[in-house]
Motif scaffolding. Sequence first.
Motif, PDB file in Angstrom:
ATOM      1  N   VAL A   1      55.848  10.272  19.244  1.00 33.60           N
ATOM      2  CA  VAL A   1      56.769  10.396  20.378  1.00 33.60           C
ATOM      3  C   VAL A   1      57.387  11.781  20.299  1.00 33.60           C
ATOM      4  O   VAL A   1      58.210  12.038  19.424  1.00 33.60           O
ATOM      5  CB  VAL A   1      57.864   9.304  20.330  1.00 33.60           C
ATOM      6  N   PRO A   2      56.993  12.712  21.187  1.00 32.74           N
ATOM      7  CA  PRO A   2      57.463  14.097  21.073  1.00 32.74           C
ATOM      8  C   PRO A   2      58.947  14.232  21.378  1.00 32.74           C
ATOM      9  O   PRO A   2      59.560  13.370  22.025  1.00 32.74           O
ATOM     10  CB  PRO A   2      56.611  14.842  22.107  1.00 32.74           C
TER      11      PRO A   2
ATOM     12  N   LEU B   1      53.713  -2.605  23.503  1.00 28.41           N
ATOM     13  CA  LEU B   1      53.996  -2.609  22.062  1.00 28.41           C
ATOM     14  C   LEU B   1      53.163  -1.622  21.261  1.00 28.41           C
ATOM     15  O   LEU B   1      53.390  -1.468  20.062  1.00 28.41           O
ATOM     16  CB  LEU B   1      53.781  -4.018  21.503  1.00 28.41           C
ATOM     17  N   GLY B   2      52.186  -0.938  21.903  1.00 28.18           N
ATOM     18  CA  GLY B   2      51.353   0.011  21.167  1.00 28.18           C
ATOM     19  C   GLY B   2      50.096  -0.639  20.620  1.00 28.18           C
ATOM     20  O   GLY B   2      49.912  -1.860  20.685  1.00 28.18           O
ATOM     21  N   ASP B   3      49.228   0.174  20.047  1.00 21.53           N
ATOM     22  CA  ASP B   3      47.946  -0.320  19.560  1.00 21.53           C
ATOM     23  C   ASP B   3      47.363   0.713  18.600  1.00 21.53           C
ATOM     24  O   ASP B   3      47.904   1.806  18.428  1.00 21.53           O
ATOM     25  CB  ASP B   3      46.995  -0.555  20.737  1.00 21.53           C
TER      26      ASP B   3
ATOM     27  N   VAL C   1      57.962   0.616  24.388  1.00 26.52           N
ATOM     28  CA  VAL C   1      59.223   0.424  23.661  1.00 26.52           C
ATOM     29  C   VAL C   1      59.501   1.601  22.737  1.00 26.52           C
ATOM     30  O   VAL C   1      60.667   1.941  22.483  1.00 26.52           O
ATOM     31  CB  VAL C   1      59.214  -0.895  22.863  1.00 26.52           C
ATOM     32  N   HIS C   2      58.446   2.239  22.222  1.00 26.96           N
ATOM     33  CA  HIS C   2      58.626   3.392  21.344  1.00 26.96           C
ATOM     34  C   HIS C   2      58.851   4.675  22.152  1.00 26.96           C
ATOM     35  O   HIS C   2      59.675   5.520  21.779  1.00 26.96           O
ATOM     36  CB  HIS C   2      57.400   3.566  20.442  1.00 26.96           C
ATOM     37  N   GLU C   3      58.125   4.826  23.268  1.00 29.69           N
ATOM     38  CA  GLU C   3      58.279   6.016  24.102  1.00 29.69           C
ATOM     39  C   GLU C   3      59.651   6.073  24.751  1.00 29.69           C
ATOM     40  O   GLU C   3      60.129   7.148  25.103  1.00 29.69           O
ATOM     41  CB  GLU C   3      57.193   6.040  25.176  1.00 29.69           C
ATOM     42  N   ALA C   4      60.302   4.899  24.906  1.00 25.41           N
ATOM     43  CA  ALA C   4      61.646   4.853  25.495  1.00 25.41           C
ATOM     44  C   ALA C   4      62.742   5.043  24.456  1.00 25.41           C
ATOM     45  O   ALA C   4      63.925   4.910  24.785  1.00 25.41           O
ATOM     46  CB  ALA C   4      61.844   3.528  26.220  1.00 25.41           C
ATOM     47  N   HIS C   5      62.390   5.362  23.223  1.00 27.98           N
ATOM     48  CA  HIS C   5      63.390   5.579  22.166  1.00 27.98           C
ATOM     49  C   HIS C   5      64.411   6.624  22.614  1.00 27.98           C
ATOM     50  O   HIS C   5      64.050   7.698  23.091  1.00 27.98           O
ATOM     51  CB  HIS C   5      62.669   6.045  20.892  1.00 27.98           C
TER      52      HIS C   5
ATOM     53  N   ASP D   1      64.943   2.442  19.762  1.00 24.28           N
ATOM     54  CA  ASP D   1      66.329   2.212  20.164  1.00 24.28           C
ATOM     55  C   ASP D   1      66.482   2.650  21.620  1.00 24.28           C
ATOM     56  O   ASP D   1      66.719   3.818  21.914  1.00 24.28           O
ATOM     57  CB  ASP D   1      67.276   2.999  19.254  1.00 24.28           C
ATOM     58  N   PHE D   2      66.351   1.721  22.561  1.00 26.12           N
ATOM     59  CA  PHE D   2      66.355   2.045  23.982  1.00 26.12           C
ATOM     60  C   PHE D   2      67.397   1.214  24.725  1.00 26.12           C
ATOM     61  O   PHE D   2      67.917   0.215  24.207  1.00 26.12           O
ATOM     62  CB  PHE D   2      64.979   1.771  24.600  1.00 26.12           C
ATOM     63  N   ILE D   3      67.694   1.640  25.948  1.00 20.51           N
ATOM     64  CA  ILE D   3      68.509   0.852  26.877  1.00 20.51           C
ATOM     65  C   ILE D   3      67.544   0.098  27.788  1.00 20.51           C
ATOM     66  O   ILE D   3      66.734   0.712  28.479  1.00 20.51           O
ATOM     67  CB  ILE D   3      69.433   1.748  27.712  1.00 20.51           C
ATOM     68  N   LEU D   4      67.623  -1.214  27.788  1.00 25.59           N
ATOM     69  CA  LEU D   4      66.771  -1.998  28.673  1.00 25.59           C
ATOM     70  C   LEU D   4      67.463  -2.163  30.023  1.00 25.59           C
ATOM     71  O   LEU D   4      68.600  -2.619  30.104  1.00 25.59           O
ATOM     72  CB  LEU D   4      66.490  -3.383  28.076  1.00 25.59           C
ATOM     73  N   VAL D   5      66.756  -1.773  31.082  1.00 25.62           N
ATOM     74  CA  VAL D   5      67.196  -2.068  32.443  1.00 25.62           C
ATOM     75  C   VAL D   5      66.126  -2.972  33.039  1.00 25.62           C
ATOM     76  O   VAL D   5      65.013  -2.533  33.331  1.00 25.62           O
ATOM     77  CB  VAL D   5      67.374  -0.799  33.294  1.00 25.62           C
TER      78      VAL D   5
END
Length: 510
Positions: free
Chosen positions: A228-229, A247-249, A274-278, A328-332
Amino acid sequence: MPHNVLSSGLLDKLLRKKDSGKDKKDSENKRDEKDLIDPVKEDFTLDDIETTADIKIPDNPLDMVIGQDHAVEYAKLAAKQRRHLLLVGPPGVGKSMIAQGIAELLPKPREQIEVYHNPANPERPIVKVRTRDEVEKEDSDTLLSPEEVPEPVAEQLGFRCPSCGEYSDPDCRYCPRCGAQKYSARTYRATQYDRATSRQVAVIYERVGDRIRVVKPDSEGEEKKVLVPLDRKPFVQATGASETELLGDVKHCPWGGDEQLGEPPYKRVIPGAVHEAHEGVLFIDELAQLGPLQQHLLTAMQEKEYPITGKNPQSSGAAVRVEGVPCDFILVGACNIQDLPMILSPLRSRIQGEGYEVLMKTTMPDTEENRAKLAQFVAQEVERDGRIPHATREAVEEIVKEARRRARVIDGERDALTLRLRDLSGVVRLAGDLAVMEGAKYIEPKHVRAAIKKAKPVEDQIIEEYGSLEEGLRRDVATCSLSSPAAQQRVIQGDTTDSYYHQEDKRGYI
């Protein structure tokens, strides 16, 4: 002369003409900017505008949301306090725009997630989180100008013309000097002699704006992949995502990750949404449609990290597992009222305990201020579309009448204006298309009236054409499903005894 090569004089002339037109347009926009009405800073009415071109478009998506002031207030709280948000309401009332607006208020990401080769156990790559200071310090040491790298590298990355050697902007596909087509790779892999180890090593050159980053394998063997850049968008949409997308793969390697033939496991790891939205916003419309994946989403929200594993048991990626990947993201989340029971109870509880649930409005009072907000909405739709002209004040008044009618017909509200604006935007676009076809400078009232008449749901068109939905169905079955003209005529007359379709077969049409 080849078709992709222009003479130097002709190319310069075209570029000057294009730049001149652009400069003229920019100067006009800049000149008029100070005279525009800013809906964020000042109140206005329809009498204050001649056309919707007089209205300045807000920069933040939250300021573009119409009639949902209570939801915008919760959104600002969610951005400041990092709270989750569940938006409930019908389509087209501004849910996705609110989610984007939250992302605009968040600070820049501070962490970059990297995955490293694990020599002791390659199927268990190691995750490392590096701060912005660490990444920027490394970049300052490895970023080079196009002239500082080998010429073949500069050519492959689009900086240098392979024909005449001229250096130019890599986003320009053709050389401004000779007109030859340039390469446009974003990364280029080459080999380089390493004096420290006295051997050839792989070096990756990566285009970063107008500079080039040099990525070399560490001399101690710590090879890595940026998962995740650091420089990323803080808004990730995962509506309708599959398990892999969410969830990734780990990709399959036909050679099982063999050191000589295959690709090492760490290079095959793919992050999920979920990881890209960190450190950002994860937006999921129609949240209930995730089904069983809601449980995994809940785990990611609780733990703020989620492992990445291969999802296909027949793949070599199934043996790979990366533990402790931050998320660690904010879920909308967003859903319709009827879908609320389908959202997992623990997930609802997590949102309620660490955030807010908001019911979106479908109408707003019919006041002068809100009519002006509809004018702002029209201006935003014109700018977003980019192919239709602005609307006159009189045309906006026609749209206000239609918004008033829809509030009364759909929601049973009098002295109100509809907030189901996605449907209303179709009227604006059709009116704009009619104005373009006519060659009119602006959308006029006649274009809006014609668009309202034409922009009808297909159900209404069927009723107008056949008298009822049932009659339209009967005609459709008769003309499309029976090959015999006599059988078609009997169906039209109401006799369906020999029809291929029985009553239960017709239900999908209604």
